[in-house]
Design a protein around this motif. Structure first.
Motif, PDB file in Angstrom:
ATOM      1  N   ILE A 107      82.983  23.936  73.856  1.00  0.00           N
ATOM      2  CA  ILE A 107      81.880  24.881  73.712  1.00  0.00           C
ATOM      3  C   ILE A 107      82.023  25.914  74.821  1.00  0.00           C
ATOM      4  O   ILE A 107      82.267  25.557  75.979  1.00  0.00           O
ATOM      5  CB  ILE A 107      80.514  24.175  73.795  1.00  0.00           C
ATOM      6  CG1 ILE A 107      80.331  23.206  72.618  1.00  0.00           C
ATOM      7  CG2 ILE A 107      79.380  25.188  73.796  1.00  0.00           C
ATOM      8  CD1 ILE A 107      80.579  21.782  72.943  1.00  0.00           C
ATOM      9  N   VAL A 147      83.643  26.865  70.329  1.00  0.00           N
ATOM     10  CA  VAL A 147      82.437  27.254  69.603  1.00  0.00           C
ATOM     11  C   VAL A 147      81.575  28.085  70.548  1.00  0.00           C
ATOM     12  O   VAL A 147      81.257  27.633  71.659  1.00  0.00           O
ATOM     13  CB  VAL A 147      81.651  26.018  69.114  1.00  0.00           C
ATOM     14  CG1 VAL A 147      80.341  26.433  68.460  1.00  0.00           C
ATOM     15  CG2 VAL A 147      82.508  25.201  68.153  1.00  0.00           C
ATOM     16  N   LEU A 179      78.408  29.682  72.347  1.00  0.00           N
ATOM     17  CA  LEU A 179      76.993  29.447  72.583  1.00  0.00           C
ATOM     18  C   LEU A 179      76.512  30.595  73.472  1.00  0.00           C
ATOM     19  O   LEU A 179      76.830  30.656  74.657  1.00  0.00           O
ATOM     20  CB  LEU A 179      76.765  28.094  73.256  1.00  0.00           C
ATOM     21  CG  LEU A 179      75.379  27.463  73.112  1.00  0.00           C
ATOM     22  CD1 LEU A 179      75.375  26.025  73.637  1.00  0.00           C
ATOM     23  CD2 LEU A 179      74.286  28.261  73.787  1.00  0.00           C
ATOM     24  N   TYR A 213      74.565  27.890  61.890  1.00  0.00           N
ATOM     25  CA  TYR A 213      74.343  28.663  63.112  1.00  0.00           C
ATOM     26  C   TYR A 213      72.901  28.422  63.540  1.00  0.00           C
ATOM     27  O   TYR A 213      71.991  28.456  62.707  1.00  0.00           O
ATOM     28  CB  TYR A 213      74.575  30.152  62.857  1.00  0.00           C
ATOM     29  CG  TYR A 213      74.450  31.006  64.110  1.00  0.00           C
ATOM     30  CD1 TYR A 213      75.575  31.313  64.865  1.00  0.00           C
ATOM     31  CD2 TYR A 213      73.210  31.475  64.538  1.00  0.00           C
ATOM     32  CE1 TYR A 213      75.466  32.069  66.026  1.00  0.00           C
ATOM     33  CE2 TYR A 213      73.094  32.231  65.689  1.00  0.00           C
ATOM     34  CZ  TYR A 213      74.225  32.528  66.419  1.00  0.00           C
ATOM     35  OH  TYR A 213      74.111  33.270  67.572  1.00  0.00           O
ATOM     36  N   VAL A 246      78.151  22.715  63.423  1.00  0.00           N
ATOM     37  CA  VAL A 246      77.514  23.874  64.048  1.00  0.00           C
ATOM     38  C   VAL A 246      78.623  24.774  64.587  1.00  0.00           C
ATOM     39  O   VAL A 246      79.409  24.369  65.450  1.00  0.00           O
ATOM     40  CB  VAL A 246      76.567  23.446  65.185  1.00  0.00           C
ATOM     41  CG1 VAL A 246      75.914  24.665  65.827  1.00  0.00           C
ATOM     42  CG2 VAL A 246      75.512  22.477  64.653  1.00  0.00           C
ATOM     43  N   SER A 284      74.852  21.886  72.833  1.00  0.00           N
ATOM     44  CA  SER A 284      76.269  21.561  73.030  1.00  0.00           C
ATOM     45  C   SER A 284      76.582  20.147  72.523  1.00  0.00           C
ATOM     46  O   SER A 284      77.605  19.928  71.860  1.00  0.00           O
ATOM     47  CB  SER A 284      76.633  21.663  74.522  1.00  0.00           C
ATOM     48  OG  SER A 284      76.468  22.985  74.997  1.00  0.00           O
ATOM     49  N   ILE A 294      76.689  20.229  68.759  1.00  0.00           N
ATOM     50  CA  ILE A 294      77.955  20.811  68.300  1.00  0.00           C
ATOM     51  C   ILE A 294      79.062  19.764  68.369  1.00  0.00           C
ATOM     52  O   ILE A 294      79.846  19.590  67.412  1.00  0.00           O
ATOM     53  CB  ILE A 294      78.302  22.051  69.147  1.00  0.00           C
ATOM     54  CG1 ILE A 294      77.317  23.185  68.888  1.00  0.00           C
ATOM     55  CG2 ILE A 294      79.743  22.507  68.861  1.00  0.00           C
ATOM     56  CD1 ILE A 294      77.415  24.342  69.883  1.00  0.00           C
ATOM     57  N   ALA A 350      80.849  17.757  64.979  1.00  0.00           N
ATOM     58  CA  ALA A 350      82.259  18.074  64.727  1.00  0.00           C
ATOM     59  C   ALA A 350      83.115  16.815  64.698  1.00  0.00           C
ATOM     60  O   ALA A 350      84.279  16.860  64.315  1.00  0.00           O
ATOM     61  CB  ALA A 350      82.782  19.027  65.808  1.00  0.00           C
TER      62      ALA A 350
END
Length: 268
Positions: free
Chosen positions: A5, A85, A87, A190, A230, A260, A263, A267
Motif C-alpha cells: 500500500i 495500491v 491510498l 474504491y 480494494v 490498509s 486492502i 487481496a
C-alpha cells in the motif's frame, strides 16, 4: 503475496468552500500515523510493516489549478504500475475525481463506497464544477463508477436528490442507520472517506461539521463486512485548524491503518 500500500499526499484545498485548510492534512495525518504514541497494529491482527507493506510516495507537487487533475491521475497510475495500491491523503474531496481517474485507467469501472455527511453531487457548486461539493457528479459523468454507494449522508438538498436519481446513486442515510444496511459490494472496490462523515463529537477537525453522524465503530463495521478487492482509497477533508489536541489526526491515522489492513486482507 499481499500487496504493498502506498500513501500519496495531495495537499490541495483550492476547491474548498467556506474555508480552506485541508491542504495541511497530509503532513498532520502522517505525523499521527508514525508517532511513537501509538503503533501500527490493526484490529484484524495485522501489523503494518510485518504483515503488509505500508509505504509513502510523498506529496504530489500541485499547482492548485485545473492541471492538478492530470498530475494526480498520473501519480496514481505510476503507483499502480509499480505494484502498489494507492491510498490518498487529502486535501479536500475534489482530489477524489483525479484519484479515481487514475485507478479507473488500470482497473476499469469501479464500485465506490463513499462515507460522508454530504453527497458531493452538486452539478456546479458556487460556479465551480471542480468544487469539493461536486466530485461524484464528475465521476459519474466520466463513467468511472459502475456503482456508487454513499453512507452517512445527512445533508441532502433537493438538487442533490435529483442528481442522485439522475446517476443512480444508492444513498444510505443516517436516519435509523445500522452497519448491516450497507451492501456487501463487488470489486474492483474504491473507498472514499470524508472525515466529516463521522460525527463531530469524535472528529471535530473538519471544515463542515454536521451533527448526527457515524461513529468510528460503525464505519469500521461497514468496512469489516466488505470482501471485494480494494484497488484504491482516500481519506479527505481533515482540517487541522479546527482540530482539538490532534484528536482528528489520530482518528484519520487509524483509518489509514484499517483501510490498509482491509486492502491487504481482501487481496489475499
Amino acid at each position: 503475496m499481499r500487496p504493498a500500500i502506498a500513501l500519496i499526499g495531495l495537499p490541495s484545498d483550492i476547491n474548498s468552500s467556506f474555508v480552506r485548510g485541508p491542504a495541511a492534512a497530509p503532513a498532520a495525518i502522517r505525523a499521527a500515523l508514525w508517532s511513537d504514541r501509538g503503533n501500527l497494529s490493526c484490529e484484524n491482527g495485522m501489523e503494518a510493516g510485518a504483515d503488509f507493506t505500508l509505504g509513502d510516495s510523498g506529496d504530489v507537487p500541485l499547482r492548485e489549478d485545473a492541471s492538478d487533475d492530470a498530475t494526480i491521475a498520473a501519480a496514481v497510475r505510476a503507483i499502480i504500475a509499480g505494484g502498489a495500491v494507492p491510498l490518498a491523503l487529502g486535501g479536500d474531496h475534489a482530489i477524489t475525481r483525479a484519484v479515481v481517474a487514475g485507478v479507473h485507467a488500470a482497473h476499469g469501472p469501479l464500485t465506490i463506497l463513499h462515507f460522508d455527511a454530504h453527497p458531493d453531487l452538486y452539478d456546479n457548486f458556487e460556479d465551480n464544477p471542480r468544487s469539493h461539493a461536486s466530485p461524484f457528479a464528475r465521476i459519474m459523468e466520466d463513467g468511472h463508477a459502475s456503482r456508487l454507494v454513499q453512507v452517512g449522508i445527512r445533508t441532502l438538498t433537493h438538487h442533490c436528490r435529483e442528481q442522485a436519481q439522475r446517476f443512480g446513486v444508492e444513498i444510505v442515510p443516517m436516519a435509523d442507520f445500522t452497519p448491516d444496511v450497507v451492501p456487501v459490494l463487488r470489486g474492483p472496490l474504491y473507498i472514499s472517506v470524508d472525515i466529516d462523515g463521522i460525527d463531530p463529537s469524535e472528529a471535530p477537525g473538519v471544515s463542515h461539521p454536521e451533527p448526527g453522524g457515524l461513529t468510528l465503530r460503525e464505519l469500521l463495521a461497514v468496512l469489516r463486512r466488505q470482501t471485494a478487492p480494494v484497488v484504491g482509497a482516500d481519506v479527505v477533508e481533515y482540517n487541522p485548524q479546527f482540530d482539538t489536541h490532534g484528536r482528528t489526526a489520530i482518528l484519520a491515522a487509524k483509518l489509514v491503518r484499517e483501510l490498509s489492513a482491509l486492502i491487504a486482507t481482501n487481496a489475499a
